[in-house]
Scaffold this motif. Structure first.
Motif, PDB file in Angstrom:
ATOM      1  N   HIS A  17       0.843  -1.192   0.000  1.00  0.00           N
ATOM      2  CA  HIS A  17       0.000   0.000   0.000  1.00  0.00           C
ATOM      3  C   HIS A  17       0.878   1.242   0.000  1.00  0.00           C
ATOM      4  CE1 HIS A  17      -3.216  -2.757   1.238  1.00  0.00           C
ATOM      5  NE2 HIS A  17      -4.020  -1.837   0.739  1.00  0.00           N
ATOM      6  N   CYS A  18       0.407   2.265  -0.675  1.00  0.00           N
ATOM      7  CA  CYS A  18       1.106   3.552  -0.685  1.00  0.00           C
ATOM      8  C   CYS A  18       0.811   4.256   0.642  1.00  0.00           C
ATOM      9  CB  CYS A  18       0.608   4.388  -1.864  1.00  0.00           C
ATOM     10  SG  CYS A  18       1.276   6.063  -1.891  1.00  0.00           S
ATOM     11  N   TYR A  19       1.513   5.320   0.890  1.00  0.00           N
ATOM     12  CA  TYR A  19       1.278   6.097   2.121  1.00  0.00           C
ATOM     13  C   TYR A  19      -0.114   6.719   2.107  1.00  0.00           C
ATOM     14  CZ  TYR A  19       6.301   5.609   1.942  1.00  0.00           C
ATOM     15  OH  TYR A  19       7.554   5.091   1.830  1.00  0.00           O
ATOM     16  N   LEU A  23      -3.683   0.809  -3.016  1.00  0.00           N
ATOM     17  CA  LEU A  23      -2.860  -0.347  -3.341  1.00  0.00           C
ATOM     18  C   LEU A  23      -1.951   0.020  -4.516  1.00  0.00           C
ATOM     19  CD1 LEU A  23      -2.841  -3.208  -2.109  1.00  0.00           C
ATOM     20  CD2 LEU A  23      -4.200  -3.947  -4.074  1.00  0.00           C
ATOM     21  N   ALA A  24      -0.668  -0.232  -4.380  1.00  0.00           N
ATOM     22  CA  ALA A  24       0.287   0.142  -5.429  1.00  0.00           C
ATOM     23  C   ALA A  24       0.074  -0.710  -6.680  1.00  0.00           C
ATOM     24  CB  ALA A  24       1.711  -0.024  -4.916  1.00  0.00           C
ATOM     25  N   TRP A  25       0.352  -0.111  -7.829  1.00  0.00           N
ATOM     26  CA  TRP A  25       0.223  -0.810  -9.111  1.00  0.00           C
ATOM     27  C   TRP A  25       1.545  -1.423  -9.499  1.00  0.00           C
ATOM     28  CZ3 TRP A  25      -2.683   3.282 -12.546  1.00  0.00           C
ATOM     29  CH2 TRP A  25      -4.032   3.250 -12.222  1.00  0.00           C
ATOM     30  N   LEU A  26       1.452  -2.613 -10.097  1.00  0.00           N
ATOM     31  CA  LEU A  26       2.647  -3.267 -10.629  1.00  0.00           C
ATOM     32  C   LEU A  26       2.866  -2.768 -12.056  1.00  0.00           C
ATOM     33  CD1 LEU A  26       4.866  -5.428 -10.361  1.00  0.00           C
ATOM     34  CD2 LEU A  26       3.223  -7.059 -11.291  1.00  0.00           C
ATOM     35  N   GLN A  27       4.017  -2.217 -12.326  1.00  0.00           N
ATOM     36  CA  GLN A  27       4.338  -1.687 -13.641  1.00  0.00           C
ATOM     37  C   GLN A  27       5.667  -2.277 -14.111  1.00  0.00           C
ATOM     38  OE1 GLN A  27       2.342   1.273 -15.174  1.00  0.00           O
ATOM     39  NE2 GLN A  27       1.050  -0.019 -13.908  1.00  0.00           N
ATOM     40  N   THR A  28       5.923  -2.150 -15.395  1.00  0.00           N
ATOM     41  CA  THR A  28       7.194  -2.586 -15.959  1.00  0.00           C
ATOM     42  C   THR A  28       7.881  -1.391 -16.599  1.00  0.00           C
ATOM     43  OG1 THR A  28       6.272  -4.773 -16.396  1.00  0.00           O
ATOM     44  CG2 THR A  28       8.285  -4.197 -17.564  1.00  0.00           C
ATOM     45  N   SER A  29       9.137  -1.221 -16.276  1.00  0.00           N
ATOM     46  CA  SER A  29       9.903  -0.123 -16.837  1.00  0.00           C
ATOM     47  C   SER A  29      10.314  -0.445 -18.273  1.00  0.00           C
ATOM     48  CB  SER A  29      11.157   0.112 -15.994  1.00  0.00           C
ATOM     49  OG  SER A  29      12.021   1.001 -16.664  1.00  0.00           O
ATOM     50  N   TRP A  30      10.184   0.538 -19.165  1.00  0.00           N
ATOM     51  CA  TRP A  30      10.596   0.365 -20.564  1.00  0.00           C
ATOM     52  C   TRP A  30      11.727   1.316 -20.919  1.00  0.00           C
ATOM     53  CZ3 TRP A  30       8.998  -3.753 -23.177  1.00  0.00           C
ATOM     54  CH2 TRP A  30       7.877  -4.422 -22.688  1.00  0.00           C
ATOM     55  N   VAL A  41       4.215   1.211  -7.943  1.00  0.00           N
ATOM     56  CA  VAL A  41       4.090   2.657  -7.889  1.00  0.00           C
ATOM     57  C   VAL A  41       2.669   3.005  -7.470  1.00  0.00           C
ATOM     58  CG1 VAL A  41       3.462   2.959 -10.333  1.00  0.00           C
ATOM     59  CG2 VAL A  41       4.646   4.803  -9.118  1.00  0.00           C
ATOM     60  N   CYS A  42       2.509   4.136  -6.802  1.00  0.00           N
ATOM     61  CA  CYS A  42       1.182   4.585  -6.384  1.00  0.00           C
ATOM     62  C   CYS A  42       0.356   4.918  -7.636  1.00  0.00           C
ATOM     63  CB  CYS A  42       1.300   5.819  -5.497  1.00  0.00           C
ATOM     64  SG  CYS A  42      -0.303   6.520  -5.065  1.00  0.00           S
ATOM     65  N   PRO A  43      -0.904   4.432  -7.710  1.00  0.00           N
ATOM     66  CA  PRO A  43      -1.728   4.729  -8.885  1.00  0.00           C
ATOM     67  C   PRO A  43      -2.055   6.209  -9.015  1.00  0.00           C
ATOM     68  CG  PRO A  43      -3.033   3.617  -7.211  1.00  0.00           C
ATOM     69  CD  PRO A  43      -1.602   3.592  -6.745  1.00  0.00           C
ATOM     70  N   VAL A  53       5.699  11.328  -7.978  1.00  0.00           N
ATOM     71  CA  VAL A  53       5.850   9.985  -7.417  1.00  0.00           C
ATOM     72  C   VAL A  53       6.060  10.087  -5.913  1.00  0.00           C
ATOM     73  CG1 VAL A  53       7.174   7.848  -7.472  1.00  0.00           C
ATOM     74  CG2 VAL A  53       6.765   9.108  -9.580  1.00  0.00           C
ATOM     75  N   VAL A  54       5.097   9.539  -5.191  1.00  0.00           N
ATOM     76  CA  VAL A  54       5.167   9.542  -3.734  1.00  0.00           C
ATOM     77  C   VAL A  54       5.666   8.187  -3.257  1.00  0.00           C
ATOM     78  CG1 VAL A  54       3.829   9.865  -1.619  1.00  0.00           C
ATOM     79  CG2 VAL A  54       3.249  11.161  -3.662  1.00  0.00           C
ATOM     80  N   PHE A  55       5.239   7.152  -3.994  1.00  0.00           N
ATOM     81  CA  PHE A  55       5.578   5.801  -3.582  1.00  0.00           C
ATOM     82  C   PHE A  55       6.123   5.036  -4.774  1.00  0.00           C
ATOM     83  CE2 PHE A  55       4.565   1.340  -2.856  1.00  0.00           C
ATOM     84  CZ  PHE A  55       5.120   1.151  -1.605  1.00  0.00           C
TER      85      PHE A  55
END
Ligand SMILES: [Zn+2]
Length: 115
Positions: A17-19, A23-30, A41-43, A53-55
């Motif tokens: 969970h973000c602050y 619920l944080a999102w799962l992402q892939t860096s490109w 990352v926080c949605p 970007v906070v989280f």
């Protein structure tokens, strides 16, 4: 001997969970420096078009430099091939139109001579 079907990627890490409580999102860096590296990352990171970007937490460890370079090269090559395919499809479309127009012209001339 029976072959086992390929399994999908299993994510052993539960989404944190973000602050802010989301619920944080799962992402892939490109990006080239972190290709295919996953992170949470926080949605709510994008507020009014601005990225705040906070989280942010990496899941995957950093790739060794030679693997990073290889993946970056593969991604660049993939984008180049995709561009070439896009250009070829556009050219194919134009050629189909030209073919249709030329056959329509041939038909009109032939029809004109017959009548
Ligand atoms: Zn948040």
């Amino acid at each position: 001997m029976r072959k086992e079907p390929p399994r999908g990627e299993e994510l052993a890490v539960a989404a944190p969970h973000c602050y802010c409580g989301r619920l944080a999102w799962l992402q892939t860096s490109w990006t080239e420096s972190n290709s295919l590296r996953r992170f949470f990352v926080c949605p709510k990171s994008e507020v009014g078009g601005k990225t705040i970007v906070v989280f942010f937490v990496w899941i995957d460890i950093e790739m060794p430099p030679h693997e990073r370079a290889l993946v970056a090269w593969l991604l660049r090559t993939m984008r180049e091939v995709e561009d070439q395919i896009r250009c070829a499809r556009a050219r194919e479309k134009k050629l189909w139109i030209a073919l249709f127009i030329s056959w329509a012209f041939v038909f009109i001339v032939w029809f004109d001579n017959v009548m």
